[in-house]
Design a protein around this motif. Structure first.
Motif, mmCIF file in Angstrom:
data_model
loop_
_atom_site.group_PDB
_atom_site.id
_atom_site.type_symbol
_atom_site.label_atom_id
_atom_site.label_comp_id
_atom_site.label_asym_id
_atom_site.label_seq_id
_atom_site.Cartn_x
_atom_site.Cartn_y
_atom_site.Cartn_z
ATOM 1 N N ARG A 1 -90.852 -2.463 -37.675
ATOM 2 C CA ARG A 1 -89.996 -3.649 -37.580
ATOM 3 C C ARG A 1 -88.533 -3.243 -37.744
ATOM 4 O O ARG A 1 -88.210 -2.275 -38.427
ATOM 5 N N ASN A 2 -87.650 -4.039 -37.128
ATOM 6 C CA ASN A 2 -86.229 -3.705 -37.095
ATOM 7 C C ASN A 2 -85.459 -4.396 -38.217
ATOM 8 O O ASN A 2 -85.756 -5.539 -38.574
ATOM 9 N N LEU A 3 -84.438 -3.700 -38.726
ATOM 10 C CA LEU A 3 -83.517 -4.318 -39.675
ATOM 11 C C LEU A 3 -82.857 -5.512 -38.995
ATOM 12 O O LEU A 3 -82.344 -5.398 -37.878
ATOM 13 N N SER B 1 -86.955 -17.100 -44.553
ATOM 14 C CA SER B 1 -87.649 -16.903 -43.277
ATOM 15 C C SER B 1 -89.122 -16.570 -43.444
ATOM 16 O O SER B 1 -89.910 -16.734 -42.504
ATOM 17 N N GLY B 2 -89.515 -16.034 -44.600
ATOM 18 C CA GLY B 2 -90.883 -15.564 -44.783
ATOM 19 C C GLY B 2 -91.174 -14.268 -44.063
ATOM 20 O O GLY B 2 -92.327 -13.838 -43.978
ATOM 21 N N GLN B 3 -90.134 -13.618 -43.546
ATOM 22 C CA GLN B 3 -90.325 -12.344 -42.845
ATOM 23 C C GLN B 3 -90.441 -11.190 -43.828
ATOM 24 O O GLN B 3 -90.310 -11.369 -45.047
ATOM 25 N N HIS C 1 -91.269 -2.701 -46.625
ATOM 26 C CA HIS C 1 -92.709 -2.567 -46.859
ATOM 27 C C HIS C 1 -93.346 -3.868 -46.389
ATOM 28 O O HIS C 1 -92.655 -4.859 -46.149
ATOM 29 N N ASP C 2 -94.626 -3.895 -46.258
ATOM 30 C CA ASP C 2 -95.305 -5.079 -45.723
ATOM 31 C C ASP C 2 -95.509 -6.127 -46.819
ATOM 32 O O ASP C 2 -96.629 -6.520 -47.151
ATOM 33 N N VAL C 3 -94.396 -6.542 -47.422
ATOM 34 C CA VAL C 3 -94.365 -7.640 -48.393
ATOM 35 C C VAL C 3 -93.368 -8.658 -47.868
ATOM 36 O O VAL C 3 -92.216 -8.310 -47.591
ATOM 37 N N SER D 1 -83.862 -9.030 -43.377
ATOM 38 C CA SER D 1 -85.313 -8.861 -43.318
ATOM 39 C C SER D 1 -85.645 -7.743 -42.328
ATOM 40 O O SER D 1 -84.753 -7.095 -41.766
ATOM 41 N N ALA D 2 -86.938 -7.522 -42.137
ATOM 42 C CA ALA D 2 -87.418 -6.628 -41.078
ATOM 43 C C ALA D 2 -88.247 -7.481 -40.120
ATOM 44 O O ALA D 2 -89.112 -8.245 -40.556
ATOM 45 N N PHE D 3 -87.979 -7.339 -38.819
ATOM 46 C CA PHE D 3 -88.504 -8.291 -37.840
ATOM 47 C C PHE D 3 -88.955 -7.560 -36.580
ATOM 48 O O PHE D 3 -88.401 -6.536 -36.206
#
Length: 221
Positions: A111-113, A62-64, A54-56, A129-131
Motif C-alpha cells: 500500500r502507498n503512503l 478513514s479506517g485505512q 503494518h496491517d492494523v 495512512s497507507a492505501f
C-alpha cells in the motif's frame, strides 16, 4: 622463430578506465542520489523514529491502514519502495530530483503512503495512512520531495509535501497505546517545521542510471 604477437585487448577492458572515471565523478561529491526502485527506511530527524506501517487499521477517520513511527532500527515493516507519481513511470535507477512527485510503497503490504482530509487520531492534524492494493492507489498517494540542490541525496534531510493538500509528512511525538503501544503518530502538518524533516537510513539502493553517471562525468570535464 617468429616473435610472439601481443594478444588483442578486449573492448570491455579498454572501456574500464572511462567507466571508472564516470563512477568516480559521480561519487566524489559524497553519497549518491536516491533513485527510483530503491527500497529505503526513512528516519524522522527530530523524533528519531522510522516511518512504519503494518496491517492494523485506524479505529477512526478513514479506517485505512495506519502509518506510525517506530524507534527500532531493525524493524522489518519500515521499508518503502521509491516509485514515480501516480500514472507515471520512473525507470529503475533514475535519480529523484528535488521538487519531483513520487510514491512511497510499503514493502510489506503493497500500500502507498497516502493522505486526505481526515483528522489524525491523536494530534488532530491531517491523517496519513497507507492505501491501495499491490502498489496501485490514487492521486492522493503523491508526495513532492522538498530539498535543496538538483537531486535528493541520500544523506540530505528532506521534507515530503502532499501534492494535493500541501501538508508536510510529520511527527510531533504523540504516542499510541494498544494494540500498537509505543509507536508515534505520523500525520500531515500545514506548516513547515523541524518535525517535518526525514533522512534516508538503511536500504537497498538501485545504482544510478548510466545517463546520470555520464552527466556527472561530463560536468567535471
Amino acid at each position: 622463430m617468429e616473435a610472439a604477437r601481443p594478444l588483442p585487448v578486449p573492448l570491455p577492458v579498454l572501456l574500464l578506465p572511462l567507466l571508472a572515471a564516470a563512477l568516480g565523478a559521480a561519487g566524489r561529491g559524497g553519497p549518491g542520489p536516491v533513485t527510483c526502485g530503491s527500497v529505503v527506511k526513512l528516519l524522522n530527524v527530530r523524533h528519531n523514529v522510522r516511518l512504519h506501517s503494518h496491517d492494523v487499521r485506524y479505529g477512526s477517520g478513514s479506517g485505512q491502514q495506519s502509518v506510525t513511527g517506530v524507534s527500532a532500527a531493525d524493524d522489518g515493516n519500515s521499508y518503502w519502495r521509491v516509485r514515480g507519481r501516480t500514472a507515471a513511470v520512473c525507470q529503475r535507477g533514475t535519480p529523484v530530483r528535488c521538487g519531483q512527485a513520487i510514491r512511497l510503497t510499503h514493502l510489506g503490504t503493497g500500500r502507498n503512503l497516502h493522505s486526505h482530509r481526515f483528522t489524525s487520531p491523536l494530534s488532530g492534524n491531517q491523517e496519513v495512512s497507507a492505501f491501495g492494493e499491490a502498489g496501485e492507489g490514487d492521486y492522493l498517494d503523491d508526495w513532492t520531495v522538498v530539498c535543496s540542490g538538483t537531486y535528493w541525496v541520500r544523506d540530505d534531510e528532506v521534507r515530503f509535501q502532499h501534492t494535493s493538500t500541501d501538508v508536510f509528512l510529520s511527527v510531533t511525538g504523540e504516542q499510541y497505546g494498544r494494540p500498537i503501544h509505543g509507536q508515534k503518530e505520523v500525520h500531515g502538518m500545514a506548516a513547515s517545521s523541524q518535525n517535518n524533516y526525514w533522512k534516508v537510513m538503511e536500504g537497498i539502493f538501485m545504482q544510478p542510471s548510466e545517463a546520470f553517471q555520464m552527466e556527472q562525468y561530463h560536468a567535471e570535464l
